[in-house]
Design a protein around this motif. Sequence first.
Motif, PDB file in Angstrom:
ATOM      1  N   VAL A 160       0.832  -1.203   0.000  1.00 43.69           N
ATOM      2  CA  VAL A 160       0.000   0.000   0.000  1.00 43.69           C
ATOM      3  C   VAL A 160       0.865   1.252   0.000  1.00 43.69           C
ATOM      4  O   VAL A 160       0.591   2.219  -0.730  1.00 43.69           O
ATOM      5  CB  VAL A 160      -0.965  -0.016   1.203  1.00 43.69           C
ATOM      6  CG1 VAL A 160      -1.642   1.342   1.378  1.00 43.69           C
ATOM      7  CG2 VAL A 160      -2.003  -1.106   1.027  1.00 43.69           C
ATOM      8  N   ALA A 161       1.926   1.245   0.810  1.00 41.73           N
ATOM      9  CA  ALA A 161       2.784   2.422   0.872  1.00 41.73           C
ATOM     10  C   ALA A 161       3.442   2.695  -0.477  1.00 41.73           C
ATOM     11  O   ALA A 161       3.453   3.834  -0.968  1.00 41.73           O
ATOM     12  CB  ALA A 161       3.852   2.233   1.950  1.00 41.73           C
ATOM     13  N   ALA A 162       3.983   1.656  -1.102  1.00 41.31           N
ATOM     14  CA  ALA A 162       4.681   1.839  -2.377  1.00 41.31           C
ATOM     15  C   ALA A 162       3.727   2.292  -3.474  1.00 41.31           C
ATOM     16  O   ALA A 162       4.057   3.170  -4.294  1.00 41.31           O
ATOM     17  CB  ALA A 162       5.380   0.549  -2.777  1.00 41.31           C
ATOM     18  N   LYS A 163       2.533   1.701  -3.529  1.00 37.06           N
ATOM     19  CA  LYS A 163       1.564   2.089  -4.567  1.00 37.06           C
ATOM     20  C   LYS A 163       1.047   3.510  -4.330  1.00 37.06           C
ATOM     21  O   LYS A 163       0.739   4.236  -5.290  1.00 37.06           O
ATOM     22  CB  LYS A 163       0.421   1.081  -4.609  1.00 37.06           C
ATOM     23  CG  LYS A 163       0.821  -0.280  -5.168  1.00 37.06           C
ATOM     24  CD  LYS A 163      -0.347  -1.246  -5.205  1.00 37.06           C
ATOM     25  CE  LYS A 163       0.088  -2.618  -5.703  1.00 37.06           C
ATOM     26  NZ  LYS A 163       0.573  -2.584  -7.093  1.00 37.06           N
ATOM     27  N   THR A 164       0.916   3.903  -3.067  1.00 40.69           N
ATOM     28  CA  THR A 164       0.501   5.272  -2.772  1.00 40.69           C
ATOM     29  C   THR A 164       1.552   6.267  -3.238  1.00 40.69           C
ATOM     30  O   THR A 164       1.236   7.299  -3.852  1.00 40.69           O
ATOM     31  CB  THR A 164       0.241   5.436  -1.262  1.00 40.69           C
ATOM     32  OG1 THR A 164      -0.812   4.551  -0.861  1.00 40.69           O
ATOM     33  CG2 THR A 164      -0.154   6.857  -0.921  1.00 40.69           C
ATOM     34  N   ILE A 165       2.803   5.952  -2.973  1.00 40.79           N
ATOM     35  CA  ILE A 165       3.907   6.823  -3.408  1.00 40.79           C
ATOM     36  C   ILE A 165       3.961   6.880  -4.928  1.00 40.79           C
ATOM     37  O   ILE A 165       4.119   7.956  -5.526  1.00 40.79           O
ATOM     38  CB  ILE A 165       5.233   6.313  -2.813  1.00 40.79           C
ATOM     39  CG1 ILE A 165       5.233   6.510  -1.290  1.00 40.79           C
ATOM     40  CG2 ILE A 165       6.427   7.023  -3.447  1.00 40.79           C
ATOM     41  CD1 ILE A 165       6.335   5.767  -0.572  1.00 40.79           C
ATOM     42  N   ALA A 166       3.807   5.719  -5.578  1.00 42.04           N
ATOM     43  CA  ALA A 166       3.840   5.685  -7.046  1.00 42.04           C
ATOM     44  C   ALA A 166       2.706   6.502  -7.646  1.00 42.04           C
ATOM     45  O   ALA A 166       2.848   7.062  -8.740  1.00 42.04           O
ATOM     46  CB  ALA A 166       3.761   4.240  -7.533  1.00 42.04           C
ATOM     47  N   GLY A 167       1.580   6.602  -6.927  1.00 43.38           N
ATOM     48  CA  GLY A 167       0.443   7.361  -7.413  1.00 43.38           C
ATOM     49  C   GLY A 167       0.537   8.847  -7.138  1.00 43.38           C
ATOM     50  O   GLY A 167      -0.391   9.590  -7.477  1.00 43.38           O
TER      51      GLY A 167
END
Length: 474
Positions: A160-167
């Motif tokens: 979740v953290a990585a996908k949030t940052i990528a978004g």
Amino acid sequence: MNDFDVIVIGGGPAGVQAALAASSAGLSVALFDENPQAGGQVYRAPHADMAAYGDADREAGDALRRVLGSSAVRVFLAHSVWAVTGDYRVDAVGPEGPLHCCARALIVATGTTERVVPFDGWTTPGVIGLAAATILLKAQGVLPGRTTLVGGCGPLLAAVAAKTIAGGGEVVAIADIASSADWLCTLPALVTRPDLLAQGFAWWRAIRRAGTPRYARHTLERVEPVGERLRATLAPCDASGRPVAGARRTADVDCVAVGHGLVPSTEITRLLRARHRYVRAAGGWIANTDRDGRTSRERLYVCGDGAGIAGAAAAAAHGTLAGLVCARDLGANDAIASTAAIEAARASHARNARFGRAMGRMMALREGHVQGIGADTTVCRCEDVTRAEIEAACMAGAQDVNQLKAWTRCGMGPCQGRSCGDVAAELQMHGVPGKTRESIGAFSARTPLRPVAVEALTGTYTYEDIPIPKAAPL
């Protein structure tokens, strides 16, 4: 024609592969799922307006959906299954209204429910589950918040953290109940899946590049609204998850995404009175099965994480195994459901399950974590039942969770105990001397399995449409 050889409930990787395997052996198969597209949580289909991108999960999900679409499986998507009877009649409600199907065998691949161990303020708007955050990111392309705090345990923290940052969002901090040593202990299992290990390292590289701090051995103690934002308080905790003395950290954010593992969905197998056992490392209550997914009830099978947390890759192999074994049990094509094919599926499941079960152990319910819940904290959010009310019922003599349910209404809301049942039973186990999770039991499963609008079952009618029998002669 609503009679089938096999009905599969659940359209995630386990359910789809079970349906494909049984269908390839020549059986007539129906697949039910409440989502508009197959894929489950891991391979959740994106919204049609989302731009294509090279995410591995999306590509795998698209491939799975293409194979399913070109198969002979009869697929009922956007259908909520609300009842299953002992003769394997399945009642569902879909876009065209109610329908029912019957089958010779039933394969249950209903996956899991996310667990959130309550803390002060966990019902505050803006606090969501890690699974909900994943749906926003994967299916809608929407950030949980401009600024987000991610907390809990397990691999979804990094995902979740990585996908949030990528978004384009900011992850202010990650609060991980586990220690770095806990993660190192899983390394022997992680190296069996170098692809997933590489994915995990990629997530953590993105997190480090963004400068997001990870607080190991920390848990969410409180969330409170401050103006239009949320203030999250993080507390250090011991290995059992219980908050301990020490400096507290605070963070002001738009969203708190939190999750404490997964609980196998066993409503259908409990409704059908299959035998179950409690296995903490597997997520909680699971149906007793043999290695091929057969339950104690004839022609009833369970596969995927609903049979114990083992991850998406293991779920797919387990689904193939259950589908092939079901086909063989029903006397289908031996060339497809051959001994060699079944052995290959068993081997694939065992290989992939090693990784997934290691992650399952990281997400297992921690006793100290539950004991750290405040007395006035809501445990059952549907019926606003607090820990103090649960403990008062225990002191008054409630001996199992169904008696607790009758006395407090805990578990009587729309979720029917899926959200609160695991934690409430854990509290009761500690509140009644001499009890174990097995003796405390699980909430009885009842229909409707999902909330169903009355009008969905009855259709449109007026009082004039109701037949009134003539009065009996005196």
